[in-house]
Design a protein around this motif. Structure first.
Motif, PDB file in Angstrom:
ATOM      1  N   LYS A 138       0.883  -1.084   0.064  1.00 10.43           N
ATOM      2  CA  LYS A 138       0.008   0.036  -0.098  1.00 10.43           C
ATOM      3  C   LYS A 138       0.950   1.297   0.112  1.00 10.43           C
ATOM      4  O   LYS A 138       1.797   1.410   0.680  1.00 10.43           O
ATOM      5  N   ASN A 139       0.430   2.276  -0.842  1.00  8.33           N
ATOM      6  CA  ASN A 139       1.247   3.301  -1.064  1.00  8.33           C
ATOM      7  C   ASN A 139       0.433   4.530  -1.237  1.00  8.33           C
ATOM      8  O   ASN A 139      -0.169   4.942  -2.274  1.00  8.33           O
ATOM      9  N   THR A 140      -0.035   5.346  -0.025  1.00 10.69           N
ATOM     10  CA  THR A 140      -0.965   6.194  -0.196  1.00 10.69           C
ATOM     11  C   THR A 140      -0.846   7.546  -0.944  1.00 10.69           C
ATOM     12  O   THR A 140      -1.453   8.426  -1.366  1.00 10.69           O
ATOM     13  N   GLU A 141       0.525   7.502  -1.051  1.00  4.51           N
ATOM     14  CA  GLU A 141       0.887   8.896  -2.128  1.00  4.51           C
ATOM     15  C   GLU A 141       0.640   8.687  -3.460  1.00  4.51           C
ATOM     16  O   GLU A 141       0.479   9.809  -4.193  1.00  4.51           O
ATOM     17  N   ARG A 142       0.368   7.510  -3.960  1.00  2.00           N
ATOM     18  CA  ARG A 142       0.052   7.514  -5.230  1.00  2.00           C
ATOM     19  C   ARG A 142      -1.395   7.134  -5.439  1.00  2.00           C
ATOM     20  O   ARG A 142      -1.805   7.096  -6.650  1.00  2.00           O
ATOM     21  N   GLU A 143      -1.980   6.608  -4.471  1.00  2.00           N
ATOM     22  CA  GLU A 143      -3.315   6.220  -4.542  1.00  2.00           C
ATOM     23  C   GLU A 143      -4.545   7.296  -4.660  1.00  2.00           C
ATOM     24  O   GLU A 143      -4.277   8.376  -3.927  1.00  2.00           O
ATOM     25  N   LYS A 144      -5.486   7.019  -5.352  1.00  2.00           N
ATOM     26  CA  LYS A 144      -6.758   8.029  -5.192  1.00  2.00           C
ATOM     27  C   LYS A 144      -7.782   7.421  -4.947  1.00  2.00           C
ATOM     28  O   LYS A 144      -8.013   6.231  -5.463  1.00  2.00           O
ATOM     29  N   LYS A 145      -8.628   8.064  -4.210  1.00  2.00           N
ATOM     30  CA  LYS A 145      -9.932   7.328  -3.568  1.00  2.00           C
ATOM     31  C   LYS A 145     -10.949   7.435  -4.789  1.00  2.00           C
ATOM     32  O   LYS A 145     -11.509   8.571  -5.179  1.00  2.00           O
ATOM     33  N   ARG A 146     -11.078   6.257  -5.703  1.00  2.00           N
ATOM     34  CA  ARG A 146     -11.926   6.459  -6.950  1.00  2.00           C
ATOM     35  C   ARG A 146     -13.490   6.106  -6.248  1.00  2.00           C
ATOM     36  O   ARG A 146     -14.156   5.963  -7.540  1.00  2.00           O
ATOM     37  N   THR A 147     -13.747   5.813  -5.329  1.00  2.00           N
ATOM     38  CA  THR A 147     -15.187   5.595  -5.168  1.00  2.00           C
ATOM     39  C   THR A 147     -15.996   6.744  -4.716  1.00  2.00           C
ATOM     40  O   THR A 147     -17.289   6.856  -4.494  1.00  2.00           O
ATOM     41  N   ILE A 148     -15.190   7.897  -4.374  1.00  2.00           N
ATOM     42  CA  ILE A 148     -15.988   9.227  -4.190  1.00  2.00           C
ATOM     43  C   ILE A 148     -17.011   9.655  -5.406  1.00  2.00           C
ATOM     44  O   ILE A 148     -16.631   9.802  -6.258  1.00  2.00           O
ATOM     45  N   ASN A 149     -18.272   9.745  -4.696  1.00  2.00           N
ATOM     46  CA  ASN A 149     -19.415  10.257  -5.655  1.00  2.00           C
ATOM     47  C   ASN A 149     -19.785   9.199  -6.701  1.00  2.00           C
ATOM     48  O   ASN A 149     -20.177   9.867  -7.854  1.00  2.00           O
ATOM     49  N   ARG A 150     -19.457   7.957  -6.484  1.00  2.00           N
ATOM     50  CA  ARG A 150     -19.817   6.858  -7.082  1.00  2.00           C
ATOM     51  C   ARG A 150     -20.869   5.985  -6.864  1.00  2.00           C
ATOM     52  O   ARG A 150     -21.273   6.659  -5.626  1.00  2.00           O
ATOM     53  N   ASP A 151     -21.384   5.356  -7.768  1.00  2.00           N
ATOM     54  CA  ASP A 151     -22.559   4.634  -7.258  1.00  2.00           C
ATOM     55  C   ASP A 151     -22.242   3.589  -5.895  1.00  2.00           C
ATOM     56  O   ASP A 151     -21.064   3.035  -6.207  1.00  2.00           O
ATOM     57  N   LYS A 152     -23.081   3.408  -5.025  1.00  2.00           N
ATOM     58  CA  LYS A 152     -22.628   2.834  -3.873  1.00  2.00           C
ATOM     59  C   LYS A 152     -22.262   1.226  -4.268  1.00  2.00           C
ATOM     60  O   LYS A 152     -21.347   0.682  -3.506  1.00  2.00           O
TER      61      LYS A 152
END
Length: 450
Positions: A138-152
């Motif tokens: 896991k590397n939080t510097e490179r990751e993006k939260k891709r579930t924001i404002n997406r279908d549940k």
């Protein structure tokens, strides 16, 4: 019900070749200059031009004359080079070829990324279990939260690599390869050779001997097969060549991802060529992890027909060979594909299904095509299909139809007749080649640092 408003409908029904520009001329030049370039440059026989003016801005559209489409790319480039001299502003409104190129790239990118992510995921799931990514990489510097404002529904999934961008997938793979035993040992070998041969290194001979001894210990540690992360397994399936090609593919994918105004045929062909190469490598490895995960041969047979795919190795690179063998009017026929993947294997099942009119009432072959890991269902379907009496009958009665179906899928898929000793010899050669390939692979596994 979702209704498409025709006033906002995407442009779909348009000529394939057309480019529209916004243009501003330099002082002393105008629409007349552009038309002069069009006429004096000999474009009247190649291009049609439409132009209108609004103050200092010109709106310009060019498209090929009938039967001149093949030269449109070159003529467009040539025309732009000449008007660039008299214009201080040139911008694209629409380029119809780019629309087509981007649509085709869009269709391929999902498949490419999905299969690459699946390949990485399956390797580590098999090696380290469900928490492999969270605990190890896991590397939080490179990751993006891709579930924001997406279908549940997206939040119900666990796809750890989906938080990494396209190019970061390549970095992720490279980092794993860097720490593979074979990669580190190669580097240490070169250092060891340098220190052993260089008599002018500053320091005492004792210092150098200690350094050489330390390097030897590191080599022994990195050569251990049971490393903590079992990266030797990853290295077998995702090589540095694949990582490099993935990185190169990223550069050709950028115009699609960032909606660049213009993509040329040359750029598209480079993308397409590279994408085919990358996808073939990925699918080969997925085949090894699915159909051939625990065996050297995945096969199914009927009384008169056999379909198989086998694992082979050449110069350290794994590949799969597929064979379709059957009798037609007591003559042995064979289709052999020396560099096949699970896609080819399942496609042969689909072709034989269409050819014979076979129906499995439990499931359709179409639902198998995208998931080679459901090997039990593939075997079940294949056994029933190849044992079907109507298939055997049609092989005797209408072989030409099968040949046409095979060529329709791939123009290189040609059946060959093998009779008598020729057929026996072919099977013997394959047997010995497979045995040699297996022994070479075993040798490489026992000496990973070499």
């Amino acid at each position: 019900m979702f209704i498409v408003d025709v006033r906002t409908k995407y442009l779909l029904d348009y000529p394939k070749f057309q480019t529209s520009f916004i243009v501003s001329c330099k002082p002393g030049h105008s629409e007349i200059t552009i038309l002069d370039i069009y006429e004096s440059g000999g474009y009247q026989n190649e291009l049609e031009i439409m132009i209108s003016q609004e103050g200092s801005i010109y709106y310009l559209t060019i498209y090929p004359k009938k039967d001149k489409e093949r030269k449109f790319d070159n003529n467009k480039r040539s025309f732009l080079e000449k008007i660039k001299i008299v214009c201080d502003y040139i911008s694209i409104v629409y380029d119809n070829q780019t629309i087509d190129y981007m649509r085709k790239i869009s269709e391929s990118v999902y498949v490419l990324e999905r299969e690459f992510r699946t390949l990485i995921e399956i390797i580590f799931l098999k090696e380290k279990g469900v928490n492999w990514y969270k605990h190890l990489f896991k590397n939080t510097e490179r990751e993006k939260k891709r579930t924001i404002n997406r279908d549940k529904i997206v939040e119900l999934l666990n796809n750890p690599l989906d938080d990494l961008d396209f190019v970061h997938l390549k970095d992720f793979v490279e980092e794993r390869i860097k720490f593979s035993s074979s990669s580190i040992s190669d580097k240490l070998n070169s250092i060891e050779g340098l220190l052993s041969s260089n008599e002018n290194i500053v320091g005492t001979r004792k210092d150098i001997d200690e350094l050489l001894s330390t390097l030897k210990e590191i080599k022994e540690l990195t050569s251990t097969r049971n490393t903590e992360l079992s990266v030797s397994t990853l290295y077998k399936h995702i090589t540095s060549e694949l990582a490099d090609e993935w990185d190169e593919l990223y550069n050709f994918r950028n115009p699609w991802a960032h909606n660049h105004c213009l993509m040329t045929k040359s750029d598209f062909v480079k993308y397409e060529t590279l994408a085919v190469s990358v996808l073939k490598k990925i699918r080969t490895e997925i085949t090894l992890l699915s159909l051939l995960y625990s065996k050297e041969d995945f096969s199914m047979s009927g009384d008169k027909i056999r379909l198989s795919i086998s694992r082979f190795s050449s110069l350290g690179t794994s590949f799969c060979r597929m064979k379709l063998e059957f009798k037609s009017k007591d003559i042995q026929q064979m289709l052999e594909v020396s560099d096949a993947t699970y896609v080819d294997f399942i496609e042969i099942l689909r072709i034989l299904t269409e050819f014979s009119g076979f129906q499995n009432h439990n499931f359709d072959i179409k639902y198998i095509q995208m998931n080679p890991f459901i090997t039990g269902k593939i075997e079940e379907y294949g056994r029933e299909l190849l044992a079907n009496s109507e298939l055997e009958q049609k092989l005797d009665e209408n072989l030409l139809e099968l040949e046409e179906l095979l060529k329709k899928y791939n123009g290189n898929y040609n059946l060959r007749k093998l009779e008598g000793t020729a057929f026996t010899l072919k099977k013997d050669v394959d047997k010995y080649l497979k045995q040699i390939s297996h022994e070479i692979t075993q040798l490489g596994d026992n000496h990973p640092s070499e």
